[in-house]
Design an enzyme around this catalytic site. Sequence first.
Site, PDB file in Angstrom:
ATOM      1  N   GLY A  80     -40.930  20.971 -41.718  1.00 58.13           N
ATOM      2  CA  GLY A  80     -40.449  21.010 -42.897  1.00 58.13           C
ATOM      3  C   GLY A  80     -41.206  21.293 -43.794  1.00 58.13           C
ATOM      4  N   GLY A 117     -44.005   9.539 -36.216  1.00 60.29           N
ATOM      5  CA  GLY A 117     -45.334   9.494 -35.391  1.00 60.29           C
ATOM      6  C   GLY A 117     -46.472   9.552 -36.531  1.00 60.29           C
ATOM      7  N   ASP A 142     -45.627  10.170 -26.765  1.00 57.99           N
ATOM      8  CA  ASP A 142     -46.971  10.432 -26.148  1.00 57.99           C
ATOM      9  C   ASP A 142     -47.770   9.116 -25.742  1.00 57.99           C
ATOM     10  OD1 ASP A 142     -46.203  12.935 -25.724  1.00 57.99           O
ATOM     11  OD2 ASP A 142     -47.405  13.613 -27.775  1.00 57.99           O
TER      12      ASP A 142
HETATM   13  O1  F6P Z   1     -45.655  14.379 -30.079  1.00 59.85           O
HETATM   14  C1  F6P Z   1     -44.732  14.579 -29.029  1.00 59.85           C
HETATM   15  C2  F6P Z   1     -44.719  15.971 -28.585  1.00 59.85           C
HETATM   16  O2  F6P Z   1     -43.719  15.612 -27.498  1.00 59.85           O
HETATM   17  C3  F6P Z   1     -45.883  16.396 -27.747  1.00 59.85           C
HETATM   18  O3  F6P Z   1     -46.384  16.056 -26.581  1.00 59.85           O
HETATM   19  C4  F6P Z   1     -45.583  17.953 -27.797  1.00 59.85           C
HETATM   20  O4  F6P Z   1     -46.781  18.698 -27.623  1.00 59.85           O
HETATM   21  C5  F6P Z   1     -44.783  18.127 -29.016  1.00 59.85           C
HETATM   22  O5  F6P Z   1     -43.855  16.788 -29.322  1.00 59.85           O
HETATM   23  C6  F6P Z   1     -43.957  19.113 -28.891  1.00 59.85           C
HETATM   24  O6  F6P Z   1     -43.125  19.183 -30.077  1.00 59.85           O
HETATM   25  P1  F6P Z   1     -42.140  20.491 -30.442  1.00 59.85           P
HETATM   26  O7  F6P Z   1     -41.739  21.256 -29.164  1.00 59.85           O
HETATM   27  O8  F6P Z   1     -40.965  19.877 -30.955  1.00 59.85           O
HETATM   28  O9  F6P Z   1     -42.821  21.250 -31.580  1.00 59.85           O
END
Ligand code: F6P
Length: 368
Positions: A80, A117, A142
């Site tokens: 965002g 997070g 994670d």
């Molecule tokens: O932070 C969690 C997480 O699942 C990571 O392990 C992964 O790299 C990331 O988010 C992927 O996020 P997105 O595909 O939503 O950008």
Amino acid sequence: MEPTTKRIAILTSGGDAPGLNAVIRSVVKTAILRHGWEVLGIRDGFEGLIGGRAVQQLGLADVSGMLPRGGSLLGCTNRGHLRDAAAGVESANPDALREVVAAIQTLRIDALIVVGGDGSHRIAAQLSRQGVPLIGVPKTIDNDLPGTEATFGFDSAVAFATDAIDRLHTTAETHGRVLVVEVMGRAAGWIALHAGIAGGADVILIPEIPYDLTRAAAHIEARGSEGKRFSIVVAAEGATPAGAVGDGRAGAGGIRSGVANRIADELQILTGHEARAVVLGHLQRGGAPTAADRLLATALGAAAVSAVAQGQFGRALALRAGRIQLIPIAEATGKPRLVPADNPFLEIARGLGITFAGPDESGTRPQI
Ligand code: F6P
């Protein structure tokens, strides 16, 4: 009943994780049933406060049946207007931050609950410094948020990845192949470590231990000489070869690494065994939360409401020594919590004959 009624708001920010709806449900039910407060839901994380346009009243009916549902009924985004602030650039996106503060005042929100997070907590910390009364609730599959020992979503992700590894075992064994399973974890190898051990992997590659694939290959060949025609390799998406320099492109909302394919190709060349790659990707973030994640998420929602009732703002919830506590929000915004070198599961795994293919490992198993 308290003499004054409050209007609180909740948003879910960053990547989704199983258990978000359980937190929302817990906040809404506790706020309404215990305190008689009003609850607003903000759509798509902080984005919903920009222009104050995506806000809805949340009643008991809105959260009915949401406990086992994955995703977030409020939506999430990690791309965002506040993305630079989330990345840790101090005083980034000042106009967007100003809009968020103004929306909170215009909507007469007495307290904001931010479920997110590290990036979301960085935004929350900046808002808190600007006087926004808020509480942070930690979330990520994670399991690498600083300040807290565990996050909801992790147990569900590990359960899913373990089930996937179980399924891959039978096909790997049948075809005598090396199966490389890529799990999430950009900075930390918690999912790879836990799912790898729970699923009976032979090689686990995590970001904390730079790998040397010749060691992994030697391990796979040693298994072959013991009559094991197949091997399972679990690799965190952030696992890197020893000596490699990250290109800095991978990340939330960024370019995906494709680690498993590279590893499978190299292992096929090194071992002569057919190798295949499987990327579990966002399947790990979907689906119903496990019972353990529902419990943690529910407890965090109730604790967030209780923190609001006590006026404990500018703090984040954290699990420490198995108990939910309030910590300064800054402690939730530091470096990711990595798997430490003395984590007992590393030694347990080595004792089981699993290799991390790191510099300190022989890559072969002792002959018996
Ligand atoms: O932070 C969690 C997480 O699942 C990571 O392990 C992964 O790299 C990331 O988010 C992927 O996020 P997105 O595909 O939503 O950008």
